[in-house]
Write a protein that holds these residues in place. Structure first.
Motif, short mmCIF file in Angstrom:
data_model
loop_
_atom_site.label_atom_id
_atom_site.label_comp_id
_atom_site.label_asym_id
_atom_site.label_seq_id
_atom_site.Cartn_x
_atom_site.Cartn_y
_atom_site.Cartn_z
N PRO A 281 37.32 50.78 34.03
CA PRO A 281 37.28 49.55 34.42
C PRO A 281 35.94 49.13 35.62
N ASN A 282 35.33 48.14 35.35
CA ASN A 282 34.09 47.77 36.28
C ASN A 282 33.38 48.90 36.88
N SER A 283 32.90 49.48 35.42
CA SER A 283 32.01 50.59 35.55
C SER A 283 30.68 50.24 36.08
N GLU A 288 28.76 42.61 34.06
CA GLU A 288 29.85 42.01 34.78
C GLU A 288 31.11 41.68 33.79
N GLY A 290 31.80 43.75 31.08
CA GLY A 290 32.10 45.27 30.60
C GLY A 290 31.09 45.67 29.34
N SER A 295 22.61 46.03 30.54
CA SER A 295 23.51 46.54 31.57
C SER A 295 22.72 47.59 32.36
#
Length: 504
Positions: A281-283, A288, A290, A295
């Motif tokens: 989560p929140n890598s 934003e 996911g 990215s």
């Protein structure tokens, strides 16, 4: 007999292109001359006070002369920034640190001998083209990785290495827009398309998957076409390779196989680590929402690939006892950089030429003038789409960046075709096939000179003419294939993506 005559005619044309092209100056001097031509042309055109406006913008732009006080200041103050800031330079040098290490310790050769050499030779060509097409998931890094590895593959199975290099370059360049997955290119172009269509209809938008079905079909058809061109046109023309650039192929030893096994294990562990980081989560590697398009993962794909090659190269080198200390790693990387010296010299001149062309606004002016000309013809139906494809193909010879060119064309053509009833996603698909086809022959492609450098490892006499003659059949056949597929989807009403048809 007629078929044989056509084949001989094509070979004669390609040989002529190669002869004429190779009479051009050395690539370094060629780019110096081209930069000089841009300087003079910018001055001549500026005398006519040529102005234009970018689509959707109010600012009036003019062709700026490099033979002026402002131009001289730009030439002097930008020279180092043009060189150091030339994006392919950093990508190539960084990638070659890792790839060079893996090559110098023998990992790449062992990997090829133990895998592809054992594969059915009839499938190697198609595997190279297929890999090249899918390689655009790594963006521009694919231009640096796939062509030289493909050349090495062909050499090690007894085929002409330049045929392998050409097949890999064609897949990466002319097949750049196609993929089985949704990539950063889909997200980037659809965003530009959405902005363009909202100027006339705020309720319409284009998503990253709106061309997906069409691009998936292109992958498989282009793989077959690329393999056909390689085996029936390119490789027969090259003949038997008589050079000695690569090492003689010998069988793998048990120690080399152990090194390869350890490198593969390390590589798989590295991939597992990356996937794990992406899934948390929140890598820090996802956006934003996911997702990974776009990215930090895709933006940072070059460093991630660099670290992969350094890791597996080091593991292999330690196992086979070619790396005994950290000094050896730096030494192998240094030797790899020595091989890039000619490329660095060439980039200095190429970077100046491309920067001058952009600064003068000549590229944008050519694109907009061509678009306005096509619009003024008043064509309707599929003929105007084919005219648009042809115009974009020609403009790609002057503007390599697909996103930059689409940013110029989309605000003009998407609204124009919308009023003719065409879907913006369909217009975007037409743009993409034209933009990709000539990537491998345009002098504005900064990776063209990189591939030329790879060619010279196998043919010291290779020049720009050699490369263009080698790649021209791919551009022609890929453009024809792309266009036929577009027409098939058009006339049979096949959706270009989920719920996306030809018409609005």
């Amino acid at each position: 007999m007629a078929g044989k005559q056509r084949k001989l005619g094509m070979q004669s044309v390609l040989n002529g292109i190669e002869r004429v092209g190779n009479k051009l100056p050395d690539p370094f001097m060629l780019f110096v001359i081209l930069a000089g031509v841009v300087i003079v042309l910018s001055w001549v055109i500026s005398l006519f006070n040529v102005t234009f406006t970018l689509p959707g913008e109010d600012e009036v732009l003019a062709i700026k002369s490099l033979i002026s006080a402002e131009g001289l200041q730009y030439i002097l103050t930008s020279m180092l920034d043009n060189f150091v800031g030339f994006t392919p330079l950093g990508i190539v040098l960084a990638m070659m640190l890792g790839i060079g290490l893996a090559d110098k310790v023998g990992l790449l050769e062992t990997g090829i001998k133990s895998t592809i050499l054992k594969a059915p030779k009839s499938l190697v060509t198609y595997a190279v083209v297929f890999t090249g097409i899918l390689g655009n998931i790594a963006s521009d890094a694919a231009f640096v990785i796939i062509p030289p590895l493909a050349a090495m593959v062909f050499y090690n199975i007894g085929r002409h290495p330049l045929a392998g290099l050409a097949a890999g370059f064609a897949g990466v360049g002319s097949g750049f827009t196609a993929n089985l997955m949704v990539t950063g290119t889909d997200a980037l172009l659809s965003g530009i398309s959405t902005e363009a269509i909202r100027t006339v209809n705020p309720d319409l938008y284009v998503t990253p998957v709106d061309n997906w079905y069409f691009m998936v079909a292109c992958v498989f058809i282009l793989t077959f076409v690329g393999g056909f061109v390689t085996e029936k046109i390119v490789e027969p023309r090259l003949g038997k390779y008589e050079g000695g650039a690569a090492k003689e192929v010998k069988g793998t030893t048990s120690l080399e196989m152990k090194g390869l096994r350890n490198a593969v294990i390390a590589g798989l562990a590295y991939f597992a680590l990356i996937v794990t980081v992406i899934l948390i989560p929140n890598s820090p590697l996802t956006n934003e929402d996911g997702g990974i398009i776009p990215s930090p993962f895709l933006s940072g794909i070059v460093p991630l690939i660099l670290f992969l090659f350094i890791l597996v190269g080091t593991i292999y080198g330690v196992t086979v006892k070619k790396i005994k200390s950290s000094k050896d790693i730096a030494s192998y990387m240094g030797n790899a950089m020595k091989d890039m010296s000619g490329f660095i010299v060439l980039v200095f001149a190429a970077a100046q030429f491309i920067s001058y062309f952009e600064w003068t606004n000549m590229g944008a002016w050519i694109a907009i003038s061509g678009a306005n000309m096509l619009e003024s013809l008043g064509l309707t139906g599929i003929t105007v789409i084919l005219g648009f494809v042809l115009l974009t193909t020609l403009l790609n010879l002057f503007i390599f960046s697909g996103s930059a060119q689409w940013a110029l064309e989309a605000p003009i053509f998407i609204p124009m075709f919308y009023f003719l009833g065409y879907s913006p996603a369909f217009v975007q698909a037409a743009y993409r096939i034209a933009d990709s086809s000539t990537n491998v022959i345009t002098p504005m492609n900064p990776y063209l000179i990189i591939v030329l450098g790879f060619m010279k490892e196998y043919d010291k006499k290779a020049g720009i003419g050699t490369l263009i003659a080698l790649m021209l059949p791919y551009s022609i056949f890929f453009l024809i294939t792309f266009t036929i597929l577009l027409l098939i989807f058009f006339f049979f009403g096949i959706p270009f993506g989920p719920g996306v048809s030809v018409y609005v």
